[in-house]
Design an enzyme around this catalytic site. Structure first.
Site, PDB file in Angstrom:
ATOM      1  N   SER A  77      38.983  31.901  43.787  1.00  0.00           N
ATOM      2  CA  SER A  77      37.690  31.222  43.824  1.00  0.00           C
ATOM      3  C   SER A  77      37.848  29.742  43.478  1.00  0.00           C
ATOM      4  O   SER A  77      38.804  29.350  42.798  1.00  0.00           O
ATOM      5  CB  SER A  77      36.722  31.860  42.840  1.00  0.00           C
ATOM      6  OG  SER A  77      36.600  33.239  43.123  1.00  0.00           O
TER       7      SER A  77
HETATM    8  C1  LIG Z   1      36.946  36.230  45.292  1.00  0.00           C
HETATM    9  S1  LIG Z   1      38.160  37.462  45.132  1.00  0.00           S
HETATM   10  C2  LIG Z   1      38.507  37.519  43.400  1.00  0.00           C
HETATM   11  C3  LIG Z   1      38.972  36.211  42.852  1.00  0.00           C
HETATM   12  C4  LIG Z   1      39.718  36.320  41.550  1.00  0.00           C
HETATM   13  N1  LIG Z   1      38.902  36.824  40.465  1.00  0.00           N
HETATM   14  C5  LIG Z   1      40.375  35.020  41.128  1.00  0.00           C
HETATM   15  O1  LIG Z   1      41.108  35.063  40.154  1.00  0.00           O
HETATM   16  O2  LIG Z   1      40.209  33.978  41.772  1.00  0.00           O
HETATM   17  C6  LIG Z   1      37.207  38.946  45.364  1.00  0.00           C
HETATM   18  C7  LIG Z   1      38.026  40.227  45.299  1.00  0.00           C
HETATM   19  O3  LIG Z   1      37.132  41.325  45.167  1.00  0.00           O
HETATM   20  C8  LIG Z   1      37.789  42.459  45.703  1.00  0.00           C
HETATM   21  N2  LIG Z   1      36.831  43.555  45.908  1.00  0.00           N
HETATM   22  C9  LIG Z   1      35.962  43.747  46.936  1.00  0.00           C
HETATM   23  N3  LIG Z   1      35.258  44.894  46.759  1.00  0.00           N
HETATM   24  C10 LIG Z   1      35.687  45.447  45.608  1.00  0.00           C
HETATM   25  C11 LIG Z   1      35.368  46.648  44.893  1.00  0.00           C
HETATM   26  N4  LIG Z   1      34.450  47.490  45.347  1.00  0.00           N
HETATM   27  N5  LIG Z   1      36.043  46.914  43.740  1.00  0.00           N
HETATM   28  C12 LIG Z   1      36.994  46.060  43.288  1.00  0.00           C
HETATM   29  N6  LIG Z   1      37.343  44.915  43.918  1.00  0.00           N
HETATM   30  C13 LIG Z   1      36.697  44.606  45.050  1.00  0.00           C
HETATM   31  C14 LIG Z   1      38.428  41.914  46.975  1.00  0.00           C
HETATM   32  O4  LIG Z   1      39.500  42.737  47.400  1.00  0.00           O
HETATM   33  C15 LIG Z   1      38.838  40.510  46.534  1.00  0.00           C
HETATM   34  O5  LIG Z   1      40.217  40.470  46.217  1.00  0.00           O
END
Ligand SMILES: C[S@@+](CC[C@H](N)C(=O)[O-])C[C@H]1O[C@@H](n2cnc3c(N)ncnc32)[C@H](O)[C@@H]1O
Length: 412
Positions: A77
């Protein structure tokens, strides 16, 4: 304990400091604790394949995974979003934290903020993401952070009660398990989509006569990749005129007939100006939220620039607040005032009832100006689905699968 940033290229240190300085100047970073961790943890080392300039661009995410249809699935992000949510979370030393959506970087920030790696669990649905996060965290000395592969809408194995849940993926609803996992005074920070608009909302858990609900403390504009898994909620798209030139996206309440608007563009466009203006650069996200709640057929309009024949002419082709009423639709746009110092809101409507519908959207814009403009953001409460009406406080309620989300505007 952690990888030293004294061995990194001097350019990385310089860019990271410039990024943090910018976010402080923009009042995104306001606490010394968040400033310290964002200066300490080497972001570029978690944003593999990005140039140093891209890694430290304050307002840009680094996309790490894109799906077949071009939808972004995972990212590191943007620094602004990470800082904003860390500030919203108000973490204290010793807090136990669950991060939903992994990447490694934000989990490292969390561990630094709570002072104890074992207190941080980060979960992601995608094993590629958790593998990478594990590798990067280990490589930088954060071996005590727990990384789990799971759908976070379901109970996380062996996770006890936590003090804070920080969701870093766009959610449409609040799965009950998030509330169950929170301690009695727990806090949840989540990018929540309400009628197509996403706000990062910090909630406090409140115990009430019906068990409990969540009350917002802050809510800020943001954008996020959407949640996958058992709680995925896709928007419904209606194509005006049956072609992909103009798309209307509905978060809920989409018209059942996808061809309802096929003839809307055959009548001349009605254009009305509201007399409501904002200074250039003045934020007006409160107007969008007001329209989303006030207009029953609210949706978001986008125009494909490659196919644009000028049937509609919104100020922003990618995102304009819009609404549908039967076979007619309208969108909100802006134009510069004659002195070029301000922007005036206008409404364009197309379809058999364009005149009447344009008037009612104009009235809604003017109601925002009269009643809510300058007021703090709406207060948001989340109650479990099934909570009786008389126990739900708020002006308007959005019904979701697991929750009833109420919004109320404090007086301007
Ligand atoms: C924006 S990224 C996370 C960014 C991260 N926190 C960072 O350090 O920058 C969003 C993540 O949410 C995950 N995601 C989507 N649906 C999800 C779910 N139901 N449970 C867990 N993770 C999920 C995606 O695979 C993706 O890797």
């Amino acid at each position: 304990m952690k990888t030293s940033t004294t061995t990194e290229p001097p350019e990385a240190t310089r860019l990271r400091d410039a990024c943090v300085d910018q976010l402080k100047a923009d009042e995104v970073i306001v606490s010394p604790a968040v400033e310290t961790v964002m200066r300490r943890v080497p972001r570029h080392a978690f944003a593999l394949h990005a140039s140093l300039g891209d890694a430290y661009s304050p307002y840009a995410a680094v996309i790490t995974k894109t799906g077949e249809n071009g939808v972004q699935l995972s990212s590191v992000s943007a620094p602004q979003i990470q800082a904003m949510m860390l500030e919203q979370a108000q973490l204290k030393r010793g807090d136990r934290v669950l991060e939903i959506g992994s990447g490694g970087l934000n989990a490292a920030y969390l561990a630094e903020l709570v002072g104890e790696e074992a207190n941080v669990t980060t979960v992601d649905i995608d094993p590629e993401v958790t593998d990478r996060a594990r590798r990067l965290l280990d490589a930088h000395g954060y071996t005590g952070i727990r990384v789990v592969t799971a759908d976070a809408a379901e109970p996380i194995p062996e996770l006890g009660e936590v003090d804070v849940i920080l969701v870093t993926v766009g959610a449409w609803d609040i799965p009950p398990v998030w509330i169950d996992q929170l301690g009695p005074a727990g806090r949840l920070v989540v990018p929540l989509r309400m009628r197509g608009l996403t706000r990062s909302v910090a909630f406090q858990r409140v115990i009430d006569a019906h068990g409990g609900h969540l009350e917002s403390t802050t809510s800020l504009v943001c954008g996020f990749v959407p949640m996958q898994g058992s709680d995925q909620h896709d928007e419904t798209q209606i194509l005006v005129n049956g072609t992909p030139e103009i798309a209307l996206r509905f978060d809920d309440g989409a018209p059942a007939d996808p061809h309802l608007l096929d003839n809307a563009v055959r009548t001349p466009r009605v254009e009305r100006w509201t007399g409501v203006t904002v200074a250039l650069g003045e934020p007006f996200s409160g107007l969008q939220m007001h329209l989303a709640i006030d207009l029953p057929g609210f949706c978001v309009m986008s125009v494909d620039p490659q196919l644009d024949t000028g049937l509609v002419s919104p100020r922003h082709k990618g995102f304009s607040p819009a609404a549908v009423d039967g076979d007619t639709f309208a969108y909100v746009t802006t134009r510069r005032t004659p002195d070029e110092q301000r922007a005036e809101f206008g409404v364009h409507a197309l379809g058999p009832n364009a005149d009447t519908f344009a008037d009612s959207v104009v009235s809604s814009v003017r109601a925002w100006d009269r009643e809510h403009r300058g007021a703090p953001d709406p207060h948001i409460r989340v109650y479990p689905a099934g909570t009786p009406d008389d126990a739900v406080f708020g002006d308007r309620v959005i019904e979701k699968r697991h929750s009833r989300i109420s919004l109320s505007w404090p007086p301007a």
